[in-house]
Design a protein around this motif. Sequence first.
Motif, mmCIF file in Angstrom:
data_model
loop_
_atom_site.group_PDB
_atom_site.id
_atom_site.type_symbol
_atom_site.label_atom_id
_atom_site.label_comp_id
_atom_site.label_asym_id
_atom_site.label_seq_id
_atom_site.Cartn_x
_atom_site.Cartn_y
_atom_site.Cartn_z
ATOM 1 N N PRO A 72 0.796 -1.231 0.000
ATOM 2 C CA PRO A 72 0.000 0.000 0.000
ATOM 3 C C PRO A 72 0.829 1.282 0.000
ATOM 4 O O PRO A 72 0.536 2.206 -0.778
ATOM 5 C CB PRO A 72 -0.847 -0.138 1.267
ATOM 6 N N ASP A 73 1.857 1.374 0.826
ATOM 7 C CA ASP A 73 2.674 2.587 0.854
ATOM 8 C C ASP A 73 3.399 2.804 -0.469
ATOM 9 O O ASP A 73 3.513 3.935 -0.958
ATOM 10 C CB ASP A 73 3.692 2.530 1.994
ATOM 11 N N ASP A 74 3.880 1.719 -1.067
ATOM 12 C CA ASP A 74 4.556 1.840 -2.364
ATOM 13 C C ASP A 74 3.578 2.282 -3.450
ATOM 14 O O ASP A 74 3.927 3.075 -4.336
ATOM 15 C CB ASP A 74 5.192 0.502 -2.752
ATOM 16 N N MET A 75 2.356 1.787 -3.380
ATOM 17 C CA MET A 75 1.343 2.201 -4.352
ATOM 18 C C MET A 75 1.040 3.687 -4.224
ATOM 19 O O MET A 75 0.879 4.393 -5.223
ATOM 20 C CB MET A 75 0.070 1.382 -4.165
ATOM 21 N N ALA A 76 0.982 4.174 -2.989
ATOM 22 C CA ALA A 76 0.711 5.597 -2.777
ATOM 23 C C ALA A 76 1.815 6.454 -3.377
ATOM 24 O O ALA A 76 1.547 7.448 -4.062
ATOM 25 C CB ALA A 76 0.558 5.880 -1.279
ATOM 26 N N HIS A 77 3.064 6.065 -3.152
ATOM 27 C CA HIS A 77 4.182 6.836 -3.703
ATOM 28 C C HIS A 77 4.224 6.744 -5.227
ATOM 29 O O HIS A 77 4.539 7.729 -5.914
ATOM 30 C CB HIS A 77 5.501 6.338 -3.107
ATOM 31 N N GLU A 78 3.893 5.556 -5.764
ATOM 32 C CA GLU A 78 3.898 5.405 -7.206
ATOM 33 C C GLU A 78 2.808 6.263 -7.844
ATOM 34 O O GLU A 78 3.028 6.925 -8.865
ATOM 35 C CB GLU A 78 3.712 3.936 -7.591
ATOM 36 N N LEU A 79 1.629 6.282 -7.245
ATOM 37 C CA LEU A 79 0.550 7.106 -7.769
ATOM 38 C C LEU A 79 0.909 8.585 -7.721
ATOM 39 O O LEU A 79 0.584 9.346 -8.643
ATOM 40 C CB LEU A 79 -0.736 6.857 -6.976
ATOM 41 N N LEU A 80 1.593 8.985 -6.672
ATOM 42 C CA LEU A 80 2.017 10.378 -6.581
ATOM 43 C C LEU A 80 2.980 10.716 -7.706
ATOM 44 O O LEU A 80 2.885 11.775 -8.333
ATOM 45 C CB LEU A 80 2.662 10.635 -5.216
ATOM 46 N N SER A 81 3.906 9.803 -7.984
ATOM 47 C CA SER A 81 4.875 10.036 -9.049
ATOM 48 C C SER A 81 4.215 10.103 -10.419
ATOM 49 O O SER A 81 4.509 10.991 -11.224
ATOM 50 C CB SER A 81 5.947 8.935 -9.047
ATOM 51 N N VAL A 82 3.313 9.163 -10.699
ATOM 52 C CA VAL A 82 2.695 9.176 -12.025
ATOM 53 C C VAL A 82 1.738 10.342 -12.167
ATOM 54 O O VAL A 82 1.610 10.925 -13.253
ATOM 55 C CB VAL A 82 1.984 7.841 -12.330
ATOM 56 N N GLN A 83 1.081 10.738 -11.083
ATOM 57 C CA GLN A 83 0.211 11.912 -11.167
ATOM 58 C C GLN A 83 1.031 13.161 -11.463
ATOM 59 O O GLN A 83 0.619 14.036 -12.223
ATOM 60 C CB GLN A 83 -0.589 12.089 -9.878
ATOM 61 N N ARG A 84 2.215 13.235 -10.868
ATOM 62 C CA ARG A 84 3.083 14.375 -11.144
ATOM 63 C C ARG A 84 3.523 14.386 -12.611
ATOM 64 O O ARG A 84 3.603 15.445 -13.235
ATOM 65 C CB ARG A 84 4.298 14.332 -10.221
ATOM 66 N N ALA A 85 3.821 13.221 -13.157
ATOM 67 C CA ALA A 85 4.194 13.162 -14.570
ATOM 68 C C ALA A 85 3.051 13.638 -15.452
ATOM 69 O O ALA A 85 3.259 14.333 -16.447
ATOM 70 C CB ALA A 85 4.610 11.738 -14.936
ATOM 71 N N GLU A 86 1.827 13.282 -15.089
ATOM 72 C CA GLU A 86 0.675 13.695 -15.879
ATOM 73 C C GLU A 86 0.356 15.176 -15.695
ATOM 74 O O GLU A 86 -0.415 15.745 -16.474
ATOM 75 C CB GLU A 86 -0.550 12.848 -15.504
ATOM 76 N N ALA A 87 0.939 15.808 -14.689
ATOM 77 C CA ALA A 87 0.654 17.224 -14.431
ATOM 78 C C ALA A 87 1.111 18.129 -15.565
ATOM 79 O O ALA A 87 0.636 19.254 -15.704
ATOM 80 C CB ALA A 87 1.318 17.666 -13.125
ATOM 81 N N LEU A 88 2.045 17.645 -16.397
ATOM 82 C CA LEU A 88 2.521 18.452 -17.516
ATOM 83 C C LEU A 88 1.634 18.301 -18.752
ATOM 84 O O LEU A 88 1.747 19.094 -19.685
ATOM 85 C CB LEU A 88 3.960 18.060 -17.876
ATOM 86 N N ARG A 89 0.773 17.303 -18.737
ATOM 87 C CA ARG A 89 -0.051 17.031 -19.914
ATOM 88 C C ARG A 89 -0.986 18.204 -20.176
ATOM 89 O O ARG A 89 -1.651 18.703 -19.284
ATOM 90 C CB ARG A 89 -0.853 15.735 -19.698
ATOM 91 N N GLY A 90 -1.025 18.605 -21.434
ATOM 92 C CA GLY A 90 -1.900 19.701 -21.823
ATOM 93 C C GLY A 90 -1.255 21.070 -21.734
ATOM 94 O O GLY A 90 -1.874 22.064 -22.133
ATOM 95 N N CYS A 91 -0.025 21.156 -21.232
ATOM 96 C CA CYS A 91 0.647 22.454 -21.133
ATOM 97 C C CYS A 91 1.046 22.954 -22.521
ATOM 98 O O CYS A 91 1.531 22.196 -23.358
ATOM 99 C CB CYS A 91 1.899 22.345 -20.259
ATOM 100 N N ARG A 92 0.852 24.242 -22.731
ATOM 101 C CA ARG A 92 1.282 24.898 -23.965
ATOM 102 C C ARG A 92 2.506 25.746 -23.649
ATOM 103 O O ARG A 92 2.439 26.679 -22.838
ATOM 104 C CB ARG A 92 0.155 25.773 -24.531
ATOM 105 N N VAL A 93 3.622 25.414 -24.266
ATOM 106 C CA VAL A 93 4.907 26.060 -23.990
ATOM 107 C C VAL A 93 5.313 26.889 -25.194
ATOM 108 O O VAL A 93 5.511 26.347 -26.292
ATOM 109 C CB VAL A 93 5.986 25.007 -23.654
ATOM 110 N N GLY A 94 5.451 28.193 -25.001
ATOM 111 C CA GLY A 94 5.809 29.085 -26.083
ATOM 112 C C GLY A 94 7.309 29.215 -26.245
ATOM 113 O O GLY A 94 8.038 29.365 -25.257
#
Length: 401
Positions: free
Chosen positions: A112-134
């Motif tokens: 369970p603790d490893d799953m929580a940390h893994e979900l946090l990491s993958v959610q952070r990776a997805e945080a860049l999705r949809g960004c428009r960079v000029g």
Amino acid sequence: MKPHLKLYRAISELHNPEAVQSAHQDLFAALEPVFDIEMLPLDALKDADDVAFLFVATGGVEEGVREAVARSRVSGIYLVADGLQNSLAASMEIAAWLGAKGIGARIVHGAPDDMAHELLSVQRAEALRGCRVGLIGGASGWLISSDIDFGKVGERYGIEFVRIGLDEVIEEYHRSEPAVVEGIGSLRRVEPTAEDLDKALRLTSAIGTVVNRYRLDAFTLKCFDLLAPLGTTGCMALAVFNSRGIPAGCEGDVPALLTMLLARRVMGVEAFMANPSHIDRVNNRIIFAHCTLPLAMAERNILRSHFESGIGVALQGVLPLGDVTVVKWWGPEMEHYFISRGRLVENLDNPSMCRTQVCLALDESVDYFLTNPLGNHHIILLGDHSEAFRRFFTSNRRLRE
């Protein structure tokens, strides 16, 4: 504030809801301290974002998931399965079906603790999705090691790169009024005149128009190419936008900007992009300097001229002493990184360096900067964010691999 996690739940009607809840209590005991969890029914998947997190609570949900996905627009799904109530077996069947349909799939499973940390990491990776960079004006000629593969990086992280000519900024400058920036007028001025400040704030307005026109979440600026046509620099504008939550980088340095964007979107912190200026190998210290930083990052700001040209308005910021993180994300596919904790031990005022100058004592060896540096610019953050960055960089976070 804890990050928000939407979990779409797949549960079989054959299972007793109370027994299911009890079976997964260890998983949620690990997740709840890390996330603000919003639990949604499977049918709500039709309204999901591009990538979704699906809690597979039991077996026997495969058909229901297939029907829900068919009504959705998702391009990838993280299947959260602790293995209890036949959830892992169901997740494997679902993942195989998703893959055959060209939809990215990954099973998040483990303690369970490893799953929580893994979900946090993958959610952070997805945080860049949809960004428009000029990319305003492209990169400065001296950044010979800072090219990236825009196609691969854009696809991998869901970033859209927008190329914008510097002429658009110049045209907007000539029809702009100075931006209103609270507190700027009361700052101490050393070299800049009132006219210099007026020009810098007009450029801030012009860039703001371009940022709004292209709906940018972050941008780089080929700032040195503005010196001749406008007689001002981008230092003030970049300081303002960084403080407004829009990462803005100097000299068209895209890897440095993406590091700043990561700091903002994933860690929620402001970033100071700077040049290494002097290294003390005996005491493992390094001086960083640059002519702009987020206005709100400093305890005190002084208005100075741009170091190299002596014109325009730059910032000499006095930063708080204490813990810092130095980080750089770099490479053709953004596959390399450097991270070090450290302490800001002194603010300097050397006339032979860029205006904001900080001396840092690092945990990692400063030999890195001399033997295997990831380019020139590095990013400084207040506070210790090293573990969060390390988890981001080292997690296997890609859905389609």
